[in-house]
Enzyme design. Structure first.
Site, PDB file in Angstrom:
ATOM      1  N   GLU A  20     107.972 -62.217  32.688  1.00  0.00           N
ATOM      2  CA  GLU A  20     108.569 -63.549  32.907  1.00  0.00           C
ATOM      3  C   GLU A  20     109.745 -63.776  31.945  1.00  0.00           C
ATOM      4  O   GLU A  20     110.789 -64.294  32.341  1.00  0.00           O
ATOM      5  CB  GLU A  20     107.509 -64.640  32.687  1.00  0.00           C
ATOM      6  N   THR A  57     106.545 -69.926  30.115  1.00  0.00           N
ATOM      7  CA  THR A  57     105.683 -71.018  30.599  1.00  0.00           C
ATOM      8  C   THR A  57     104.314 -71.051  29.913  1.00  0.00           C
ATOM      9  O   THR A  57     103.699 -72.109  29.811  1.00  0.00           O
ATOM     10  CB  THR A  57     105.471 -70.911  32.124  1.00  0.00           C
TER      11      THR A  57
HETATM   12  S1  SF4 Z   1     101.394 -72.897  37.454  1.00  0.00           S
HETATM   13 FE1  SF4 Z   1     101.874 -72.338  35.327  1.00  0.00          FE
HETATM   14  S2  SF4 Z   1     100.464 -70.654  34.818  1.00  0.00           S
HETATM   15 FE2  SF4 Z   1     100.499 -70.864  37.054  1.00  0.00          FE
HETATM   16  S3  SF4 Z   1     102.057 -69.420  37.732  1.00  0.00           S
HETATM   17 FE3  SF4 Z   1     103.092 -71.410  37.487  1.00  0.00          FE
HETATM   18  S4  SF4 Z   1     103.886 -71.349  35.412  1.00  0.00           S
HETATM   19 FE4  SF4 Z   1     102.381 -69.714  35.552  1.00  0.00          FE
END
Ligand code: SF4
Length: 277
Positions: free
Chosen positions: A125, A161
């Site tokens: 990512e 994230t």
């Molecule tokens: S909701 Fe959050 S943890 Fe799930 S894929 Fe998206 S960024 Fe990643």
């Protein structure tokens, strides 16, 4: 046996969306159908997809034609361009939260900001976010690493994230202190944190804790570690079959949680089995 299942056990929003898009493509997409790396870290789900014709490859150059599925944590700008150049049908399952980080760094790069991405350099990512910075980005994961980079007067900051808020906050604060202009975008998604906090609470009031998810899933392994700190009688399993080989002994209340890449159809048989003990 009393069985308490964490409310947030299993798929997060982005993973659920990616899985639905992948199964839809497998049902009616242009074949052959490829994913760049496994769509999620769950062997049972990937096996199901492979049975329906998915081919998992590690490079876009291995795809001659057909459809390519981009995973929830995104792909590099170069891979995206190559997919278009090769005339592939793209199923873009990049999570909207990751896309948001891409958009911020693109804008920062266009406006000549130096860019700091707070996250793990080796994570796909982070590498995808960096690929949209037009060479102006650096990934760091600690205050120590921040010391090693020379900051320009104008800096933009985004986050992986799944980054911890405390680390992001401390690095952002230091950048604000050292620069004339800092633009801070908090791109942390709290799905991971919410899961972890709920699982820890559940483990602390259970006599045993079951964590379901791929043995290759980093977020599931982390859940197991955190639960084991408060409840040493914690087990990480992938399937109900695996649980049947474990002797739980005389426990009366067991907690169940699952990583963000674990589907409902792997959680249910575990819960049913435990209820029957
Ligand atoms: S909701 Fe959050 S943890 Fe799930 S894929 Fe998206 S960024 Fe990643």
């Amino acid at each position: 046996m009393e069985v308490i299942v964490a409310k947030k056990a299993g798929f997060c929003f982005g993973v659920r969306r990616a899985i639905e898009m992948a199964f839809k493509a497998l049902a009616d997409g242009r074949r052959p159908i490829f994913s760049l790396g496994p769509i999620i870290h769950n062997p049972q789900v990937i096996q199901k997809m492979q049975e329906q014709g998915l081919k998992v490859v590690s490079s876009i150059h291995e795809i001659p034609e057909g459809t390519v599925i981009f995973r929830s944590h995104g792909v590099n700008a170069q891979e995206r361009e190559e997919a278009v150049r090769r005339n592939l049908t793209v199923v873009d399952a990049t999570c909207p939260f990751v896309e948001k980080a891409h958009e911020y760094v693109k804008r920062l790069a266009e406006n000549a900001y130096q860019i700091v991405v707070v996250g793990d350099t080796n994570h796909p990512e982070v590498s995808s976010i960096l690929s949209y910075t037009n060479g102006k980005g650096t990934a760091i994961s600690s205050l120590e690493e921040l010391k090693a980079i020379e900051l320009s007067p104008r800096v933009g900051v985004v986050s992986q994230t799944t980054q911890s808020f405390e680390t992001f906050q401390s690095i952002a604060a230091e950048i604000i202190r050292k620069t004339r202009e800092a633009l801070i975008f908090n791109t942390i998604c709290d799905a991971t944190k919410v899961r972890q906090e709920e699982s820890i609470r559940l483990a602390s009031k259970s006599e045993a804790m079951i964590v379901i998810g791929g043995h290759n899933s980093a977020n599931t392994r982390r859940l197991k570690e955190l639960c084991a700190k408060v409840q040493p009688f914690t087990f990480h399993i992938e399937t109900a079959e695996e649980l049947k080989k474990i002797s739980l002994g005389p426990v009366h209340r067991v907690g169940v949680t699952a990583g963000a890449s674990t589907p409902e159809w792997l959680i249910e048989p575990v819960v049913e089995y435990l209820k029957g003990l």
